[in-house]
Write an enzyme that holds these catalytic residues in place. Structure first.
Site, PDB file in Angstrom:
ATOM      1  CB  THR A  46     -26.517 -40.855 -55.515  1.00 26.90           C
ATOM      2  OG1 THR A  46     -27.141 -41.350 -56.445  1.00 26.90           O
ATOM      3  CG2 THR A  46     -25.827 -41.891 -54.549  1.00 26.90           C
ATOM      4  CE1 TYR A 109     -12.020 -44.037 -50.754  1.00 26.69           C
ATOM      5  CE2 TYR A 109     -11.969 -45.572 -48.867  1.00 26.69           C
ATOM      6  CZ  TYR A 109     -11.432 -44.746 -49.496  1.00 26.69           C
ATOM      7  OH  TYR A 109     -10.245 -44.206 -49.194  1.00 26.69           O
ATOM      8  CE1 TYR A 135     -28.070 -46.589 -59.393  1.00 27.68           C
ATOM      9  CE2 TYR A 135     -28.199 -45.586 -57.358  1.00 27.68           C
ATOM     10  CZ  TYR A 135     -27.994 -45.569 -58.768  1.00 27.68           C
ATOM     11  OH  TYR A 135     -27.571 -44.373 -59.403  1.00 27.68           O
ATOM     12  NE  ARG A 140     -23.741 -40.602 -59.140  1.00 26.06           N
ATOM     13  CZ  ARG A 140     -23.559 -39.293 -58.812  1.00 26.06           C
ATOM     14  NH1 ARG A 140     -22.685 -39.208 -57.538  1.00 26.06           N
ATOM     15  NH2 ARG A 140     -24.102 -38.167 -59.449  1.00 26.06           N
ATOM     16  CE  LYS A 164     -31.195 -45.555 -60.865  1.00 27.44           C
ATOM     17  NZ  LYS A 164     -30.794 -44.189 -59.911  1.00 27.44           N
ATOM     18  CB  ILE A 206     -34.866 -45.072 -61.260  1.00 28.57           C
ATOM     19  CG1 ILE A 206     -35.922 -46.134 -60.784  1.00 28.57           C
ATOM     20  CG2 ILE A 206     -34.667 -44.049 -60.107  1.00 28.57           C
ATOM     21  CD1 ILE A 206     -35.377 -46.729 -59.428  1.00 28.57           C
TER      22      ILE A 206
END
Length: 292
Positions: A46, A109, A135, A140, A164, A206
């Site tokens: 992202t 979302y 992840y 987000r 992650k 990361i």
């Protein structure tokens, strides 16, 4: 997966002033982070503004990154979406032969239940020709993947090999680290928390900050993994303000401001992301100039 222990860098995507991809700048950035000592590269995360990239651009970026990295370090490819069928299709059709693994963000979302998150990852793992790295980034995606869901996936789905973790929840992180399979890697997704998380047992980071501060971020992570905490703390203390500045308004607007000051990329982003404010840009320039 031991090759993914250490520092990965989630690359920004450089754009020209007309917002087309700046391939020369991307090559320069790849050389910069590899020279700086990162252990692997994450393409199409992202941080690379993937929501604004077309399918063709994503494919071109993947191929270009493989070519320019030229096996100097492993490359992890980001492939994730809230549409499970679409992720499966991309995993089945993308040229992933040179990828070490696939980093796949939790569905965003739509805010699925924990069972929905589990079934999403189980389905894409079955379709993937490469190992899957979970992840979790609820800031987000709008939905946290709990420690229980993570551990269920880690124990029950063979092709899911790492995670992650970017929830910022240290208790959740410690639960995962305590109960995970022995060979399941957990890496931090929070530059500012990475030192503490490695001390708790994580296998690396990361990083966003390594786009610019590749040498010091990699050095901090390496020292922490070697239990050389005096050196790791010293580097982390130097980097803390840099991390604050990078994330103050937006990622990747912050790291692009740093990189632009060094002449590596243009300070160009695609809407709805915009460059940092002039005030923040001035503070970034002052900090970078005085950083030692």
């Amino acid at each position: 997966m031991e090759q993914l222990r250490g520092t990965g860098v989630a690359l920004v995507t450089p754009f020209k002033k007309d917002e087309s991809i700046d391939w020369n700048a991307l090559e320069k950035l790849i050389d910069h982070v590899i020279t700086g000592g990162v252990d692997y590269i994450v393409s199409l995360g992202t941080t690379g503004e993937t929501p604004t990239l077309s399918a063709d651009e994503k494919l071109d970026l993947m191929k270009f990154t493989f070519e320019k990295v030229s096996k100097r370090v492993p490359v992890v490819v980001g492939i994730g979406d809230y549409n499970t069928r679409d992720v499966v299709k991309r995993l089945e059709t993308c040229p992933l032969d040179e990828a070490a693994a696939v980093l796949s963000v939790a569905p965003y979302y739509s805010k699925p239940s924990q069972e929905g998150i589990f079934q999403h990852y189980k389905t894409i793992a079955a379709a993937s020709p490469k190992p899957i790295i979970l992840y979790n980034v609820p800031g987000r995606t709008g939905r946290n993947m709990t420690a229980q869901t993570t551990l269920r996936l880690a124990h029950e789905v063979p092709n899911i090999v790492a995670m992650k973790e970017a929830s910022g929840d240290m208790i959740q992180c410690m639960q995962i680290l305590r109960d995970k399979p022995k060979d399941f890697l957990v890496v931090s997704g929070d530059d500012a928390l990475a030192l503490a998380q490695i001390a708790c047992g994580m296998d690396g980071l990361i990083s966003v900050g390594a786009n610019y501060y590749a040498k010091d971020v990699s050095g901090m992570v390496r020292a922490a993994l070697e239990n050389n905490y005096p050196v790791a703390r010293e580097l982390n203390n130097k980097l803390q303000e840099a991390f604050d500045l990078m994330f103050e308004e937006n990622n990747p607007a912050g790291p692009k401001a740093f990189l632009n000051g060094a002449g590596i990329v243009e300070n160009v982003l695609r809407l709805p992301v915009v460059p940092v404010s002039e005030g923040l840009r001035s503070r970034i320039a002052t900090f970078a100039k005085n950083y030692k």
